[in-house]
Write a protein that holds these residues in place. Structure first.
Motif, PDB file in Angstrom:
ATOM      1  N   GLY A   3      49.000  31.760  40.504  1.00 54.12           N
ATOM      2  CA  GLY A   3      48.224  30.664  39.936  1.00 54.12           C
ATOM      3  C   GLY A   3      47.430  29.931  40.994  1.00 54.12           C
ATOM      4  N   ILE A   4      46.114  29.953  40.855  1.00 61.78           N
ATOM      5  CA  ILE A   4      45.229  29.374  41.873  1.00 61.78           C
ATOM      6  C   ILE A   4      44.052  28.657  41.204  1.00 61.78           C
ATOM      7  N   ILE A   5      43.378  27.798  41.995  1.00 63.22           N
ATOM      8  CA  ILE A   5      42.095  27.246  41.560  1.00 63.22           C
ATOM      9  C   ILE A   5      41.007  27.522  42.602  1.00 63.22           C
ATOM     10  N   SER A   6      41.386  28.237  43.669  1.00 62.39           N
ATOM     11  CA  SER A   6      40.406  28.554  44.708  1.00 62.39           C
ATOM     12  C   SER A   6      40.801  29.842  45.414  1.00 62.39           C
ATOM     13  N   ILE A   7      39.773  30.625  45.752  1.00 62.70           N
ATOM     14  CA  ILE A   7      40.009  31.814  46.562  1.00 62.70           C
ATOM     15  C   ILE A   7      38.708  32.193  47.272  1.00 62.70           C
ATOM     16  N   LYS A   8      38.823  32.590  48.529  1.00 65.45           N
ATOM     17  CA  LYS A   8      37.686  33.089  49.296  1.00 65.45           C
ATOM     18  C   LYS A   8      38.176  34.307  50.073  1.00 65.45           C
ATOM     19  N   VAL A   9      37.489  35.430  49.875  1.00 63.56           N
ATOM     20  CA  VAL A   9      37.919  36.695  50.471  1.00 63.56           C
ATOM     21  C   VAL A   9      36.748  37.339  51.198  1.00 63.56           C
ATOM     22  N   ALA A  10      37.003  37.831  52.400  1.00 68.60           N
ATOM     23  CA  ALA A  10      35.996  38.571  53.154  1.00 68.60           C
ATOM     24  C   ALA A  10      36.211  40.062  52.935  1.00 68.60           C
ATOM     25  N   VAL A  11      35.143  40.759  52.567  1.00 65.94           N
ATOM     26  CA  VAL A  11      35.175  42.217  52.420  1.00 65.94           C
ATOM     27  C   VAL A  11      34.573  42.809  53.686  1.00 65.94           C
ATOM     28  N   ASN A  12      35.376  43.527  54.442  1.00 64.87           N
ATOM     29  CA  ASN A  12      34.953  44.060  55.732  1.00 64.87           C
ATOM     30  C   ASN A  12      34.643  45.553  55.623  1.00 64.87           C
ATOM     31  N   TYR A  13      33.516  45.963  56.200  1.00 65.95           N
ATOM     32  CA  TYR A  13      33.107  47.364  56.199  1.00 65.95           C
ATOM     33  C   TYR A  13      32.128  47.578  57.342  1.00 65.95           C
ATOM     34  N   ASP A  14      31.855  48.841  57.658  1.00 67.52           N
ATOM     35  CA  ASP A  14      30.938  49.177  58.739  1.00 67.52           C
ATOM     36  C   ASP A  14      29.522  49.287  58.173  1.00 67.52           C
TER      37      ASP A  14
ATOM     38  N   ILE B 135      33.499  36.891  48.887  1.00 70.34           N
ATOM     39  CA  ILE B 135      33.690  36.578  47.465  1.00 70.34           C
ATOM     40  C   ILE B 135      34.320  35.188  47.407  1.00 70.34           C
ATOM     41  N   ASN B 136      33.670  34.261  46.698  1.00 70.15           N
ATOM     42  CA  ASN B 136      34.140  32.878  46.635  1.00 70.15           C
ATOM     43  C   ASN B 136      34.352  32.445  45.190  1.00 70.15           C
ATOM     44  N   TRP B 137      35.394  31.657  44.963  1.00 73.63           N
ATOM     45  CA  TRP B 137      35.592  31.054  43.653  1.00 73.63           C
ATOM     46  C   TRP B 137      36.415  29.781  43.800  1.00 73.63           C
ATOM     47  N   VAL B 138      35.998  28.707  43.128  1.00 68.82           N
ATOM     48  CA  VAL B 138      36.775  27.470  43.111  1.00 68.82           C
ATOM     49  C   VAL B 138      36.500  26.731  41.804  1.00 68.82           C
ATOM     50  N   ASP B 139      37.556  26.186  41.228  1.00 67.58           N
ATOM     51  CA  ASP B 139      37.447  25.339  40.039  1.00 67.58           C
ATOM     52  C   ASP B 139      38.340  24.117  40.279  1.00 67.58           C
ATOM     53  N   ALA B 140      37.876  23.218  41.138  1.00 60.44           N
ATOM     54  CA  ALA B 140      38.678  22.070  41.572  1.00 60.44           C
ATOM     55  C   ALA B 140      38.934  21.069  40.454  1.00 60.44           C
ATOM     56  N   LEU B 141      38.203  21.170  39.335  1.00 60.57           N
ATOM     57  CA  LEU B 141      38.406  20.248  38.212  1.00 60.57           C
ATOM     58  C   LEU B 141      39.417  20.795  37.206  1.00 60.57           C
ATOM     59  N   ALA B 142      39.934  21.992  37.447  1.00 59.69           N
ATOM     60  CA  ALA B 142      40.879  22.608  36.515  1.00 59.69           C
ATOM     61  C   ALA B 142      42.185  21.815  36.470  1.00 59.69           C
ATOM     62  N   THR B 143      42.785  21.745  35.290  1.00 57.47           N
ATOM     63  CA  THR B 143      44.063  21.052  35.126  1.00 57.47           C
ATOM     64  C   THR B 143      45.234  22.024  35.137  1.00 57.47           C
ATOM     65  N   THR B 144      44.939  23.315  35.038  1.00 59.18           N
ATOM     66  CA  THR B 144      45.982  24.346  35.116  1.00 59.18           C
ATOM     67  C   THR B 144      45.519  25.446  36.062  1.00 59.18           C
ATOM     68  N   ASP B 145      46.469  26.122  36.668  1.00 59.55           N
ATOM     69  CA  ASP B 145      46.153  27.195  37.603  1.00 59.55           C
ATOM     70  C   ASP B 145      45.721  28.457  36.867  1.00 59.55           C
ATOM     71  N   ASN B 146      44.766  29.158  37.438  1.00 62.24           N
ATOM     72  CA  ASN B 146      44.306  30.436  36.895  1.00 62.24           C
ATOM     73  C   ASN B 146      45.273  31.521  37.347  1.00 62.24           C
ATOM     74  N   LYS B 147      45.971  32.153  36.406  1.00 66.51           N
ATOM     75  CA  LYS B 147      46.948  33.194  36.722  1.00 66.51           C
ATOM     76  C   LYS B 147      46.479  34.577  36.294  1.00 66.51           C
ATOM     77  N   THR B 148      45.170  34.710  36.109  1.00 67.63           N
ATOM     78  CA  THR B 148      44.604  35.985  35.667  1.00 67.63           C
ATOM     79  C   THR B 148      44.829  37.079  36.711  1.00 67.63           C
ATOM     80  N   ASN B 149      45.180  38.270  36.240  1.00 75.18           N
ATOM     81  CA  ASN B 149      45.282  39.456  37.083  1.00 75.18           C
ATOM     82  C   ASN B 149      44.249  40.480  36.628  1.00 75.18           C
ATOM     83  N   GLY B 150      43.868  41.355  37.527  1.00 73.53           N
ATOM     84  CA  GLY B 150      42.909  42.405  37.174  1.00 73.53           C
ATOM     85  C   GLY B 150      41.805  42.517  38.208  1.00 73.53           C
TER      86      GLY B 150
END
Length: 202
Positions: free
Chosen positions: A58-69, A104-119
């Motif tokens: 359960g999150i409301i923010s995630i930032k991931v770096a995709v590394n490649y050559d 890849i960036n995502w944030v929903d700081a106004l959310a009242t519940t955590d996003n627990k989506t998988n996939g």
């Protein structure tokens, strides 16, 4: 003898309790990884690989770096999916496709519940620019722990798995070796069969 047996049983019980807690913590830990790539790849090929999120606590923010050559792969397109709709309609945002690493960036700081989506977090489409000597192109995901957090702004622990795609040495029918099969290949092949002095690639 009874004291030894009792002590032994106590030790086993304590070990089992520790393992159960470890398994429970592992289940709570999120995981980021790449999905499978279908079909064989050659120079000039395009392929789409999904970035997956699993065991999401359960999150409301995630930032991931995709590394490649970037000498081997070119990021052509990035597409967000339903995961990022969020409580307030906030979608994914992406770093420049012409640079590596790609974010890849995502944030929903106004959310009242955590996003627990998988996939699938996002689908990334790459083009193979060249074949490395090893025949394999590495892909990895990295992140800063402070960029993944819950509604209470508490850090949420994630792990990330690396991957790689295999690039074949030769595309069948690619007579000139440019990564494509077209009428030029047929023309060169006709000249070669007729005994003309032609240079074949691949």
């Amino acid at each position: 003898v009874l004291m030894l047996v009792s002590g032994f049983c106590l030790t086993v019980s304590a070990d089992n309790q520790f393992n159960d807690e470890e398994l429970e913590w592992g289940h709570m830990m999120g995981k980021l990884s790449f999905g499978a790539v279908e079909g064989k790849l050659y120079t000039g090929s395009q392929f789409t690989v999904p970035v997956l999120i699993e065991n999401n606590p359960g999150i409301i923010s995630i930032k991931v770096a995709v590394n490649y050559d970037p000498a081997v792969l070119e990021l052509v397109e990035a597409e967000g999916v339903d995961f990022a709709a969020g409580e307030n309609g906030n979608g994914l945002s992406f770093g420049p496709t012409e640079k590596a690493p790609f974010y890849i960036n995502w944030v929903d700081a106004l959310a009242t519940t955590d996003n627990k989506t998988n996939g699938v977090l996002a689908n990334l489409t790459f083009k193979v620019k060249s074949r490395p000597e090893s025949g394999s192109a590495a892909l990895s995901l990295t992140f800063d722990a402070d960029d993944i957090f819950s509604t209470e702004f508490q850090p949420i622990e994630f792990t990330a798995a690396d991957s790689a795609v295999t690039i074949e040495a030769f595309l069948p029918g690619d007579v000139d070796g440019n990564g494509k099969v077209n009428m030029k290949d047929q023309g060169l092949l006709q000249q070669y069969v007729a005994g003309w002095d032609v240079t074949l690639g691949g």
